[in-house]
Design a protein around this motif. Structure first.
Motif, short mmCIF file in Angstrom:
data_model
loop_
_atom_site.label_atom_id
_atom_site.label_comp_id
_atom_site.label_asym_id
_atom_site.label_seq_id
_atom_site.Cartn_x
_atom_site.Cartn_y
_atom_site.Cartn_z
N ILE A 231 0.80 -1.25 -0.25
CA ILE A 231 0.08 0.25 0.03
C ILE A 231 0.83 1.37 0.28
CG2 ILE A 231 -1.54 1.59 1.64
CD1 ILE A 231 -2.80 -1.75 2.61
N ARG A 232 2.18 1.33 0.86
CA ARG A 232 2.69 2.52 0.45
C ARG A 232 3.47 2.58 -0.53
NH1 ARG A 232 5.79 2.29 6.82
NH2 ARG A 232 6.85 4.39 5.53
N ALA A 233 4.22 1.76 -0.95
CA ALA A 233 5.26 1.68 -2.14
C ALA A 233 4.29 2.07 -3.33
CB ALA A 233 5.60 -0.04 -2.47
N TYR A 234 2.78 1.55 -3.85
CA TYR A 234 1.96 2.14 -4.94
C TYR A 234 0.93 2.59 -4.60
CZ TYR A 234 4.01 -2.13 -7.18
OH TYR A 234 4.38 -2.93 -7.62
N GLY A 235 1.11 3.98 -3.20
CA GLY A 235 0.13 5.01 -3.21
C GLY A 235 -0.84 4.74 -3.24
N TYR A 236 -1.15 3.22 -2.50
CA TYR A 236 -2.41 3.54 -2.31
C TYR A 236 -3.73 3.62 -0.74
CZ TYR A 236 -2.28 0.16 -6.15
OH TYR A 236 -1.60 -0.46 -8.22
N ASP A 237 -2.70 4.26 -0.32
CA ASP A 237 -3.17 4.99 1.46
C ASP A 237 -4.59 5.56 0.71
OD1 ASP A 237 -0.24 5.33 1.00
OD2 ASP A 237 -0.01 5.07 2.60
N ALA A 238 -4.59 6.43 0.34
CA ALA A 238 -6.10 6.86 0.13
C ALA A 238 -7.13 6.06 0.15
CB ALA A 238 -5.83 7.83 -0.91
N ALA A 239 -6.53 5.41 -1.30
CA ALA A 239 -7.87 3.97 -1.76
C ALA A 239 -8.49 2.84 -0.95
CB ALA A 239 -6.90 3.81 -2.76
N VAL A 240 -7.28 2.69 0.02
CA VAL A 240 -7.15 1.72 0.89
C VAL A 240 -8.41 2.55 2.08
CG1 VAL A 240 -6.13 0.08 2.10
CG2 VAL A 240 -5.64 -0.22 0.55
N ARG A 241 -7.86 3.80 2.77
CA ARG A 241 -8.36 4.47 3.85
C ARG A 241 -9.91 4.52 3.60
NH1 ARG A 241 -7.02 7.97 8.56
NH2 ARG A 241 -8.69 7.81 9.29
N ARG A 242 -10.57 5.09 2.52
CA ARG A 242 -11.52 5.19 1.55
C ARG A 242 -12.50 4.26 2.22
NH1 ARG A 242 -9.18 8.73 -2.59
NH2 ARG A 242 -9.19 6.81 -3.72
N ARG A 243 -11.73 2.95 1.30
CA ARG A 243 -12.48 1.42 2.01
C ARG A 243 -12.67 1.32 2.88
NH1 ARG A 243 -9.70 -2.45 -2.10
NH2 ARG A 243 -11.01 -3.87 -0.76
N LEU A 244 -11.40 1.14 3.43
CA LEU A 244 -12.07 1.08 5.36
C LEU A 244 -12.78 2.04 6.43
CD1 LEU A 244 -10.90 -0.96 7.24
CD2 LEU A 244 -8.58 1.40 8.28
N ASP A 245 -13.02 3.72 5.67
CA ASP A 245 -14.18 4.58 6.13
C ASP A 245 -15.06 3.80 5.90
OD1 ASP A 245 -11.47 5.56 7.26
OD2 ASP A 245 -11.76 6.85 6.02
N THR A 246 -15.19 3.38 4.74
CA THR A 246 -16.81 3.06 4.21
C THR A 246 -17.31 1.93 5.03
OG1 THR A 246 -16.18 3.34 2.24
CG2 THR A 246 -17.97 2.04 2.07
N ALA A 247 -16.17 1.16 5.20
CA ALA A 247 -16.37 -0.25 5.95
C ALA A 247 -17.35 -0.18 7.78
CB ALA A 247 -15.44 -1.23 6.18
N VAL A 248 -16.24 1.24 8.13
CA VAL A 248 -16.73 1.37 9.63
C VAL A 248 -18.01 2.26 9.75
CG1 VAL A 248 -15.28 2.63 11.33
CG2 VAL A 248 -13.94 1.42 10.20
N ASP A 249 -18.29 3.20 8.81
CA ASP A 249 -18.84 3.94 8.70
C ASP A 249 -20.76 2.61 8.60
OD1 ASP A 249 -17.50 6.10 8.69
OD2 ASP A 249 -17.70 6.46 6.65
N GLU A 250 -20.45 1.73 7.87
CA GLU A 250 -21.28 0.89 7.44
C GLU A 250 -21.84 0.66 8.83
OE1 GLU A 250 -20.52 -1.21 3.79
OE2 GLU A 250 -21.18 0.47 2.58
N GLN A 251 -20.61 -0.01 9.48
CA GLN A 251 -20.83 -0.84 10.48
C GLN A 251 -22.12 -0.16 11.87
OE1 GLN A 251 -17.63 -2.17 12.08
NE2 GLN A 251 -17.93 -2.77 14.40
N TYR A 252 -20.60 1.46 11.90
CA TYR A 252 -21.05 1.86 13.02
C TYR A 252 -22.85 2.24 12.56
CZ TYR A 252 -22.29 6.72 14.91
OH TYR A 252 -23.06 8.12 15.17
N ARG A 253 -23.49 2.81 11.02
CA ARG A 253 -24.35 3.24 10.80
C ARG A 253 -25.51 1.62 11.53
NH1 ARG A 253 -23.10 5.45 6.66
NH2 ARG A 253 -23.16 4.20 5.54
N ALA A 254 -24.73 0.79 11.38
CA ALA A 254 -25.52 -0.61 11.38
C ALA A 254 -25.63 -1.56 12.60
CB ALA A 254 -25.61 -1.85 11.00
N GLN A 255 -24.68 -0.41 14.09
CA GLN A 255 -24.54 -0.34 15.67
C GLN A 255 -26.23 0.13 15.33
OE1 GLN A 255 -20.69 -0.31 16.34
NE2 GLN A 255 -20.59 -2.41 16.81
#
Length: 607
Positions: A231-255
């Motif tokens: 992730i760091r080598a290819y500069g995927y930080d922002a994309a991976v962070r968005r996917r993780l943030d989306t998953a966390v937000d969906e878990q938050y809404r479900a809870q």
């Protein structure tokens, strides 16, 4: 579909929601410890519940016979009954503590059994199931889902064990004082029943969604942590962070959605309980004589109503935890319901593989994952014992799947694989694990030392066996470059070693196993040329005296092989030696020319 799967279908209603009683029934049926341990806990809980009921009765006796009786204040009666009440409270507290300790112990034992059972079942599932399921989902089932169940078993189960008994017993004693007041209190609380049922159906569905969202979050988090370097080598930080943030937000809404049902229920329980208490006092004071309820009896009745409110409120408080646990239990049962397609033969019919190099025959082998498109189609091949075989082909051609079928990570959809003269499906698991070893592409290592990882190759292997494997593969020079030699810790998944070094340890582990069939899944695909030379030398030594099947990404492996199998679209389209296939000018020749060109281009860039 298996019988377990049928039961799983039965435990959902027409609207697809889980039925709580069926989940509890199935869960209890699966756990002998739970069935054996609950009766004692329930008996102690019943004793504690009955003990609590005696206290209001003693209060009434103190008032009627020690304070308000015909003889006036009688200190002897007051002190005697008060002392008896204190002693009873202490006994009830001790019994409750005993029941709680036993329940927590039982809960941990049951969760241990369930976790181990889930782990074992996951490891028995076909390769198709593992490819279909995301890693985070499986991890969630044996971690967060079982933790949710453990939380309920430790706290909620005690409430559900004691409080229903306490509610029924309290109502019975209340009826002795005044059946009219008891009927009124009961009617008020019964108004909650339809509301609670409505809440329960929606709450357990909401918590089922929460468990799914937790699994998604774990999957994305695992991916983000394990792939940090890429992730760091290819500069995927922002994309991976968005996917993780989306998953966390969906878990938050479900809870949050699941919590709102609990937030609706608890005030309703408190409101009805408070109304029942107030009504008892008002009706008891206004019409006590007509109802035959004296001052002492009314005070005792109010105590009993308060005693009734407590277990009802506690059940309301643990209701949310209960729904979460039931939803988690259902998810774990779903994993356990997944049919085991790779069925091991019985001890009576199992065959043993011979020692030494093993021959291989694939007879009209077809295989497909859960998708309808087959991955292997009519594969037929015969490999003599002791041969060195390279499997080549484009990505997705089926070469890795075929190699994994040889290790029986899955069974063919049709056809048969025969190894050492025995159908692979009939070989005992002990014999198969002893005689067939797969070295995966990533050279997976456990978080231990190099020596420990090498010794994992064979149960009972010693430190001397690990040292001998290093010497037999010519790896002593490499080992001496490490800070602690063979006792060097490798870290999680071997993260402290390079890809090539992890493969060297994996090869030494295979050497300790001493298999008759060695399967190498692209062992040199992700290493530098220098490490590839060391790996090639080690593989050459490792292949001596055994059959070797190598899934080859770099065709230098195919150049050294006795037989090359060329896969394309799930079929073997060419087979022969390296020189024969080059001379034929077919698919292998094209693959080889392209590989040579890419290798030269990479070398030119390096210079």
């Amino acid at each position: 579909m298996s019988s377990n799967s049928n039961r799983a279908a039965e435990d959902t209603g027409a609207d697809g929601q889980v039925k709580a009683l069926q989940v509890l029934r199935r869960g209890a049926a699966m756990s002998t410890r739970l069935r054996r341990g609950l009766p004692l806990i329930a008996a102690v809980g019943l004793f504690a519940a009955v003990g609590r009921l005696i206290v209001p009765v003693l209060v009434q006796l103190v008032l009627d016979h020690g304070v308000l009786g015909a003889d006036g204040y009688r200190p002897g009666v007051v002190w005697t009954l008060s002392g008896l009440a204190l002693g009873l409270v202490l006994v009830v507290a001790a019994a409750s503590r005993f029941a709680l300790i036993r329940l927590v112990t039982l809960a941990e034992s049951v969760m241990l059994d369930l976790r181990v059972r889930a782990f074992e079942h996951i490891h028995r599932l076909s390769l198709a199931d593992h490819s279909e399921s995301r890693r985070g989902v499986l991890v969630s089932r044996v971690t967060s889902d079982i933790e949710a169940m453990a939380m309920f078993m430790q706290w909620g189960a005690m409430s559900w064990t004691i409080n229903p008994v306490l509610i029924l017993a309290t109502l019975a004693v209340m009826a002795v004082y005044s059946w009219q007041l008891t009927l009124m209190v009961t009617a008020l609380h019964l108004l909650l029943a339809p509301f609670l049922h409505w809440i329960q159906r929606r709450q357990i569905a909401a918590h089922g969604l929460v468990r799914d969202r937790v699994a998604d979050t774990l999957g994305h988090a695992t991916e983000a942590v394990s792939g940090a370097a890429v992730i760091r080598a290819y500069g995927y930080d922002a994309a991976v962070r968005r996917r993780l943030d989306t998953a966390v937000d969906e878990q938050y809404r479900a809870q949050l959605s699941a919590f709102k049902w609990w937030a609706m229920m608890l005030p309703a329980v408190d409101l009805v309980s408070a109304a029942a208490l107030a009504a008892s006092i008002v009706v008891g004071v206004a019409w006590g004589e007509e109802l035959g309820v004296g001052a002492g009896a009314l005070v005792a009745f109010v105590f009993l109503v308060r005693l009734l409110i407590r277990p009802i409120s506690e059940l309301g408080e643990v209701f949310d935890t209960t729904q979460s646990a039931l939803a988690a239990w259902w998810k774990v049962l779903g994993i356990l319901d997944a049919p085991v397609e790779v069925v091991e033969p019985s001890a009576e019919t199992a065959e043993e593989l011979p020692s030494g190099p093993l021959g291989i025959e694939a007879r009209a082998v077809d295989f497909a994952y859960r998708a309808p498109v087959p991955v292997l189609r009519g594969v037929n091949v015969s490999i003599p014992p002791g041969a060195s075989v390279a499997i080549v082909g484009e990505t997705g051609s089926g070469k890795t799947t075929f190699a994994r079928l040889l290790a029986r990570l899955a069974d063919p959809a049709t056809g048969e694989i025969v190894i050492g003269g025995a159908s692979l499906a009939n070989v005992s698991p002990q014999s198969r694990r002893r005689s067939i070893r797969l070295v995966p592409q990533d050279g997976f290592l456990f978080a231990a030392t190099i020596e420990d990882n090498i010794r994992f190759g064979r149960p009972g292997a010693t430190a001397a066996d690990a040292q001998a494997a290093i010497d037999e593969l010519g790896l002593r020079g490499w080992l001496e470059t490490l800070p602690s030699g063979i006792r060097t810790p490798v870290g999680q998944r071997g993260g402290r070693l390079s890809v090539g070094e992890r493969q060297l340890v994996a090869l030494a582990r295979a050497q300790v196993a001493d298999p008759g069939l060695l399967i190498l899944d692209e062992a040199t695909s992700a290493v530098d040329p220098k490490t590839e030379e060391a790996l090639a030398a080690a593989i050459t030594r490792l292949a001596q005296g055994r059959t070797t099947v190598s899934v080859a990404h770099r065709l230098s492996t195919a150049e050294r092989a006795d037989l090359v199998l060329v896969f394309d679209d799930g079929r073997i389209i060419e087979q022969g030696t390296h020189h024969q296939l080059l001379s034929a000018g077919g698919s292998y020749a094209k693959l080889h020319r392209r590989w040579v060109s890419n290798t030269r281009t990479a070398a030119d860039r390096a210079r």
